[in-house]
Design an enzyme around this catalytic site. Structure first.
Site, PDB file in Angstrom:
ATOM      1  N   ASP A   9       0.968  -1.134   0.022  1.00  0.00           N
ATOM      2  CA  ASP A   9       0.011   0.041  -0.080  1.00  0.00           C
ATOM      3  C   ASP A   9       0.889   1.138  -0.102  1.00  0.00           C
ATOM      4  O   ASP A   9       1.516   1.472   0.937  1.00  0.00           O
ATOM      5  CB  ASP A   9      -0.887  -0.011   1.191  1.00  0.00           C
ATOM      6  CG  ASP A   9      -1.911   1.003   1.057  1.00  0.00           C
ATOM      7  OD1 ASP A   9      -1.678   2.226   0.477  1.00  0.00           O
ATOM      8  OD2 ASP A   9      -3.195   0.736   1.596  1.00  0.00           O
ATOM      9  N   ARG A  11       0.418   4.164   0.278  1.00  0.00           N
ATOM     10  CA  ARG A  11       0.086   5.121   1.230  1.00  0.00           C
ATOM     11  C   ARG A  11       0.676   4.919   2.672  1.00  0.00           C
ATOM     12  O   ARG A  11       0.528   5.664   3.554  1.00  0.00           O
ATOM     13  CB  ARG A  11      -1.656   5.590   1.263  1.00  0.00           C
ATOM     14  CG  ARG A  11      -1.884   6.249  -0.348  1.00  0.00           C
ATOM     15  CD  ARG A  11      -3.328   6.705  -0.048  1.00  0.00           C
ATOM     16  NE  ARG A  11      -4.401   5.865   0.296  1.00  0.00           N
ATOM     17  CZ  ARG A  11      -5.630   5.833   0.400  1.00  0.00           C
ATOM     18  NH1 ARG A  11      -6.059   6.959   0.160  1.00  0.00           N
ATOM     19  NH2 ARG A  11      -6.432   5.109   0.961  1.00  0.00           N
ATOM     20  N   ILE A  13       0.723   3.906   6.133  1.00  0.00           N
ATOM     21  CA  ILE A  13      -0.482   3.945   7.176  1.00  0.00           C
ATOM     22  C   ILE A  13      -1.588   5.130   6.631  1.00  0.00           C
ATOM     23  O   ILE A  13      -0.973   6.171   6.749  1.00  0.00           O
ATOM     24  CB  ILE A  13       0.079   4.327   8.557  1.00  0.00           C
ATOM     25  CG1 ILE A  13       1.094   3.521   8.794  1.00  0.00           C
ATOM     26  CG2 ILE A  13      -0.905   4.651   9.597  1.00  0.00           C
ATOM     27  CD1 ILE A  13       0.800   1.974   9.007  1.00  0.00           C
ATOM     28  N   HIS A  14      -2.717   4.668   6.648  1.00  0.00           N
ATOM     29  CA  HIS A  14      -3.787   5.827   6.275  1.00  0.00           C
ATOM     30  C   HIS A  14      -5.291   4.995   6.988  1.00  0.00           C
ATOM     31  O   HIS A  14      -5.089   4.023   7.546  1.00  0.00           O
ATOM     32  CB  HIS A  14      -3.922   5.965   4.912  1.00  0.00           C
ATOM     33  CG  HIS A  14      -4.264   4.618   3.956  1.00  0.00           C
ATOM     34  ND1 HIS A  14      -5.390   4.442   3.732  1.00  0.00           N
ATOM     35  CD2 HIS A  14      -3.583   3.786   3.396  1.00  0.00           C
ATOM     36  CE1 HIS A  14      -5.322   3.348   3.085  1.00  0.00           C
ATOM     37  NE2 HIS A  14      -3.955   2.868   2.771  1.00  0.00           N
ATOM     38  N   GLY A  15      -6.357   5.865   6.650  1.00  0.00           N
ATOM     39  CA  GLY A  15      -7.621   5.407   7.118  1.00  0.00           C
ATOM     40  C   GLY A  15      -7.726   4.111   7.152  1.00  0.00           C
ATOM     41  O   GLY A  15      -8.409   3.408   8.019  1.00  0.00           O
TER      42      GLY A  15
END
Length: 158
Positions: A9, A11, A13-15
């Site tokens: 991923d 991104r 660490i994200h939502g």
């Protein structure tokens, strides 16, 4: 238990990772393995702010991850690992880290890449890296969020 799932991923660490994957994997430790981000205090601080209560977080480079896993540091943790590139996972696996499964989440579009699925664009090297992981006995699947059906690698990449 140690590593329960590795996710590609970009991104990091994200939502979705924090609110959905951490719970779905019963992770007690979120781990980002990235040689660049591990040296960036501002990015590390921003990621730590989103850490769920009661969950550990490690933001480390690949060599540290190899050393820590091989030393048994995470043997009593459920670790959910996030990396940006499949090549990171190959290095981990080649150096003795057991990876039960790889989940392809978000890979950004860019020069030399083709979109194979919504939110996933890959170049030829990344395709080969995924095939290498599979040849090492590591299942590779597409799985954006836990509530959606998991799809096999071969559904989108032949």
């Amino acid at each position: 238990m140690s590593l329960v799932l590795a996710r590609i991923d970009q991104r990091l660490i994200h939502g979705i990772v924090v609110t959905q994957w951490t719970g779905a994997t019963k992770a007690k430790r979120l781990m980002v393995v990235d040689d660049e981000v591990s040296k960036d205090e501002i990015q590390k601080q921003a990621m730590r702010m989103s850490k769920p209560a009661g969950t550990g977080m490690s933001i480390i480079d690949t060599d540290t991850a190899i050393k820590n896993f091989n030393a048994g540091k995470y043997d009593n943790h459920n670790v959910f690992m996030v990396v940006r590139e499949p090549s990171t996972l190959i290095r981990l696996k080649e150096n003795g880290v057991e990876i039960p499964k790889v989940n392809i989440g978000i890979m950004f579009d860019g020069e030399g890449k083709r979109t194979v699925k919504k939110m996933v664009s890959v170049n030829e090297q990344e395709i080969q890296d995924f095939k290498t992981l599979q040849s090492m006995g590591v299942p590779v699947t597409f799985h954006f969020v836990p509530g959606e059906a998991e799809e096999s690698f071969e559904t989108y990449i032949h």
